[in-house]
Enzyme design. Structure first.
Site, PDB file in Angstrom:
ATOM      1  N   SER A 236     -15.633 -69.882 -13.872  1.00 21.05           N
ATOM      2  CA  SER A 236     -16.657 -69.621 -15.147  1.00 21.05           C
ATOM      3  C   SER A 236     -15.995 -70.214 -16.210  1.00 21.05           C
ATOM      4  CB  SER A 236     -16.704 -68.375 -15.121  1.00 21.05           C
ATOM      5  OG  SER A 236     -17.640 -67.915 -16.058  1.00 21.05           O
TER       6      SER A 236
ATOM      7  N   ASP B 141     -27.222 -70.994  -9.424  1.00 22.69           N
ATOM      8  CA  ASP B 141     -26.237 -70.030 -10.460  1.00 22.69           C
ATOM      9  C   ASP B 141     -27.175 -69.654 -11.595  1.00 22.69           C
ATOM     10  OD1 ASP B 141     -24.506 -68.962 -12.405  1.00 22.69           O
ATOM     11  OD2 ASP B 141     -22.862 -70.393 -11.725  1.00 22.69           O
TER      12      ASP B 141
ATOM     13  N   HIS C 265     -23.579 -67.017  -9.373  1.00 22.01           N
ATOM     14  CA  HIS C 265     -22.266 -67.488 -10.054  1.00 22.01           C
ATOM     15  C   HIS C 265     -20.924 -66.946  -9.341  1.00 22.01           C
ATOM     16  CE1 HIS C 265     -20.118 -68.295 -13.582  1.00 22.01           C
ATOM     17  NE2 HIS C 265     -19.637 -67.533 -13.935  1.00 22.01           N
TER      18      HIS C 265
END
Length: 871
Positions: A728, A806, A839
């Site tokens: 991330s 995502d 994610h």
């Protein structure tokens, strides 16, 4: 990417099972990547108070009393004496672990036994906490004498799991509330959530729960009448007898009402009378959400699936309406289905420079049946609603900011007068910062005994030195507050965890003893309380990390020890928990027999903390993890793990057996977790470096620290096998570091779900740190953009990973980067796209596969197996 509560993702979290699933058949664990990197003892200097180690001096500073015996005291001298006697009787009991005396720093097993990521994924280091939840009364405050420590748990007797209510004050108290499954209309349903009233007569149950985004889901909800053991579906159409998936269903504080959202409209019904049914809104749609946040508010601001706030006495309700009609849509395709064509999920997703959601607040009085508008400026999309809560039955506080989150307006809505007042303004530019998700305030009731005639509250606010501390606002309309805590440390975690009205003191969490740890403290509200915050745990236990949850009266609590040794959670009388007093009634919640056996089988890597002083005198913290049998005379590969998001904290004293530890064990690697400037735990003097400059300092600090480390440990480091990885924001920092370094230090890299262009990320998070695009174009186009892609050709090899579905960091980020690689003839990378994973990358066994892939890729890189691959 809100740093205060989620999405840090750079390392594999210790396998902790879902405690509510303990009665289910054995199953493979779903692992969530984690951004905190736990460790062991830190040695960095703190303020003068934090260095106190003398037990007697510590005791003399603690205004506490024995909760178990419920000593009713009013004068501080008696409180001091009570605790001194209690502590002298029991003695200091530093880290207790009932099941083991193992320690990460002192492994009990001989050397030579390594473990890999497979051992972690197979659950060998797993543990779980048994289901425990306080059953709270519908009040904001409660005397300790009225608090029985009522709690909900699951007991599995004779193979039949049941919900039961018990008391911490009366161990004989026991009431069965029902099984974890039930039959309705000849169909058996498994309960996934259970909330019971404090009267133990009603319960709300959830079944068939389907996760939507980070905090949201849909499920069937049921209202159970416990005395008759009957179930009634909670439904927007109660007469037709059908089941409808709801966004949520909850009790009001006193459990007189049930409120829920269906198809983005808000409903309220009586908890006792099926005829007492009201629909509060009728305009819900994909664009308009009543009582529940849209995507960006759920993800970046409220961290919740609901936006409804009840007055403590059940008399009225405030709810938010989120209008996304002007917000642009992001299309997220999904591929894994039985259809000939792909599905596409449409998400209203605001990006920098595009319209934000428009937000409105409304109040509804149950006795009048009338809805009132509460104006604050969010109706135009120009303001962000950051927090809201009731302080009593008439005063509702909410906090909003400008679009760039630079100034917060604290406002009070007086329900009786239907009037909004701005009581104070917090200007984040005063400390070169920004406004982000805020902690709840603690309401303080009027008290003749304590000399307060007005309702007041305690809030967390940045002080003149740039550190988040507690301030007491002696009126709900006060523009300034009295500072209660002081020092170069922060109020951390959940912040305020309770108010004890008997001792007139506030309990809170902080990193005062070490910026890598967290402990429980208390501070009295008396006038002479300057520098009077008192640690409630042994100061010699400075390197431990705790979380606490307290009952309403603060008489009872749950203590969760999270590291550096093996985690353990206990429930009981708060004083006994603080004293680690096993002679008293303490309920151990943690089941960790499997983990303890694994810790005996393997040699665990050793961790320590250190720091590097850079040329500009900025000190960068890092955690060093080395193999168990580390030989400094031999060459080792070096792995750098990073997150680095603004205000986040990756380096702490939490326990973990993760990806990094697996590579230290099986690949003989040294691992550094680095906290670049802009991260949290050290106040705004350190955090503010990130303002308007995300992507600038992180790679420079990482390169400087690693260069210094390699120079100082040249005999131990193999300079040809140095890698960096992150998830991330950590994936973004990994790419920025590779881009800047150009293969001089870092030969390999792994970036998972990275942002590559901040114009593609959501507006609330991005503009908070980078400002509005029109005001800071250079930061968007230069500093934070991955643009010098030709530099990646100088890296030996790197790996890109992304989930195709995502919803947070869209795969567009990686696709755009790949296109730039093609245009610049960059070929030295590997790519893994996980179909329909979001994610966290968990869809269809992806969670296991992604960690195996990262582990094996880095291990192969360290063994030289990737060096001669052609592309």
């Amino acid at each position: 990417m809100e740093p205060s509560y989620k999405k840090r993702h750079p390392s594999l979290y210790l396998l902790k099972s879902n405690s509510s699933a303990q009665f289910m058949p054995a199953q493979e664990f779903e692992l969530q990547p984690k951004g905190e990197a736990p460790g062991t003892a830190g040695k960095l200097p703190r303020d003068e108070e934090a260095q106190v180690t003398d037990g007697a001096d510590f005791l003399s500073r603690v205004p506490f009393r024995d909760f178990q015996n419920r000593i009713r005291v009013r004068k501080s001298a008696v409180i001091f004496l009570a605790l001194i006697i209690s502590w002298l009787t029991v003695g200091f009991s530093v880290l207790r672990f009932k099941d083991s005396n193992l320690s990460l720093s002192k492994p009990a097993s001989p050397s030579g036994r390594t473990f890999s990521i497979e051992n972690v994924l197979n659950g060998e280091f797993s543990y779980y906490d048994t289901y425990f939840k306080f059953i709270r009364p519908g009040v904001l405050h409660q005397p300790q004498d009225n608090d029985p420590g009522l709690y909900l748990k699951i007991e599995n007797k004779n193979g039949i799991p049941k919900y039961v209510a018990k008391q911490l004050v009366d161990v004989e108290f026991y009431k069965e509330l029902g099984r974890t499954s039930f039959t309705y209309g000849d169909v058996e349903y498994q309960v996934s959530d259970f909330d019971v009233s404090h009267r133990l007569d009603k319960a709300i149950l959830a079944t068939d729960l389907e996760k939507k985004f980070r905090h949201s889901s849909t499920a069937y909800y049921w209202l159970k009448d416990i005395p008759t053991n009957t179930y009634r579906p909670i439904s927007p159409f109660p007469e037709d007898g059908k089941l409808y998936k709801l966004s949520f269903a909850r009790f009001s504080p006193h459990r007189n009402f049930v409120y829920f959202v269906y198809n983005n409209d808000l409903y309220v019904q009586s908890a006792t009378n099926s005829q007492g049914f009201r629909r509060l809104t009728a305009d819900g749609s994909e664009d308009v959400k009543n009582g529940r946040p849209d995507w960006v508010y759920e993800e970046e601001v409220l961290a919740s699936d609901q936006a409804v706030w009840w007055a403590p006495d059940d008399s009225q309700i405030v709810f938010a309406k989120f209008n996304d009609s002007e917000v642009l849509t992001e299309s997220v395709p999904t591929y894994i289905n039985e259809q000939a064509y792909d599905d596409v999920q449409q998400i209203k997703y605001p990006k920098p420079g595009t319209p934000n959601p428009r937000v409105q607040l409304f109040s509804y009085k149950m006795s009048e049946g009338v809805t009132y508008s509460i104006p604050f400026g969010g109706e135009t999309g120009g303001r962000i609603l950051y927090a809201a809560q009731w302080l009593d039955n008439n005063h509702f506080m909410f906090k909003d900011t400008d679009r760039a989150s630079q100034a917060m307006f604290v406002k009070i809505y007086e329900s009786n007068a239907r009037k909004v007042s701005t009581v104070r303004i917090i200007n984040a530019t005063a400390y070169s910062g920004w406004i982000e998700k805020v902690k709840d305030v603690q309401p303080i009731p009027p008290s003749e005994i304590h000399g307060r005639s007005e309702l007041s509250y305690v809030d967390v606010q940045v002080d003149e030195s740039g550190y988040p501390h507690l301030f007491h606002f002696k009126s709900v309309f006060a523009s300034t507050g009295t500072q209660l805590t002081f020092g170069d440390w922060e109020v951390t975690g959940k912040g305020i965890v309770g108010y004890d009205q008997d001792a007139d003191s506030v309990f809170f969490l902080s990193n005062r003893l070490s910026r890598f740890s967290q402990h429980l403290f208390m501070v009295p509200l008396r006038e002479d309380s300057t520098k009077a915050a008192h640690g409630l745990q042994d100061p010699r236990d400075r390197d431990s990390f705790y979380e606490f949850e307290l009952s309403v009266s603060c008489r009872f609590g749950v203590k969760r020890y999270l590291g550096p040794d093996e985690p353990m959670s206990d429930a009981g009388v708060l004083t006994s928990l603080l004293l680690n007093d096993q002679s008293r009634a303490i309920t151990q919640l943690t089941s960790n027999a499997g983990m303890l056996e694994a810790l005996k089988k393997y040699d665990l890597p050793k961790s320590s903390f250190s720091s590097t002083q850079l040329d500009d005198d900025v000190q960068i913290d890092y955690k060093e993890t080395v193999p168990y049998d580390f030989d400094p005379r031999k060459k080792h590969p070096l792995l750098i793990h990073v997150y680095g998001g603004p205000g986040s904290q990756t380096v702490d004293h939490k326990f973990a057996i993760s990806l990094e530890e697996s590579l230290a064990s099986s690949a003989n690697a040294i691992v550094l977790s680095i906290e670049p400037r802009g991260t949290g735990g050290r106040g705004w003097p350190y955090r503010s470096w990130a303002k308007n400059k995300i992507g600038y300092w992180e790679p420079r600090d990482i390169i400087s620290v690693v260069k210094d480390y390699v120079n100082k440990h040249s005999d131990s480091i193999d300079p040809d096998h140095v890698a960096i990885w992150g998830w991330s924001y950590g994936g973004f920092v990994t790419l920025k570091t590779l881009e800047l370094d150009q293969g001089q230090i870092f030969k390999y890299g792994v970036a998972v779900a990275p942002v590559t262009n901040w114009k593609y990320y959501n507006s609330i998070y991005t503009e908070r740190y980078l400002g509005l695009f029109e005001n800071n174009e250079k930061a968007y186009e230069d500093t934070s953009l991955i643009k010098d892609v030709q530099n990646f050709s100088s890296v030996k090899r790197f790996l890109l990973i992304h989930g195709s579905a995502d919803d947070n960091v869209h795969v567009k980020n990686t696709m755009q980067l790949l296109d730039n690689f093609n245009l610049n003839n960059v070929k030295n990378y590997d790519l893994s796209i996980f179909p329909d994973s979001e994610h966290s990358i968990v869809f269809h066994n992806a969670n296991r596969v992604v960690y195996e892939r990262i582990f094996n890729w880095i291990k192969n890189a360290f063994e030289g197996k990737l060096d001669n691959l052609s592309w």
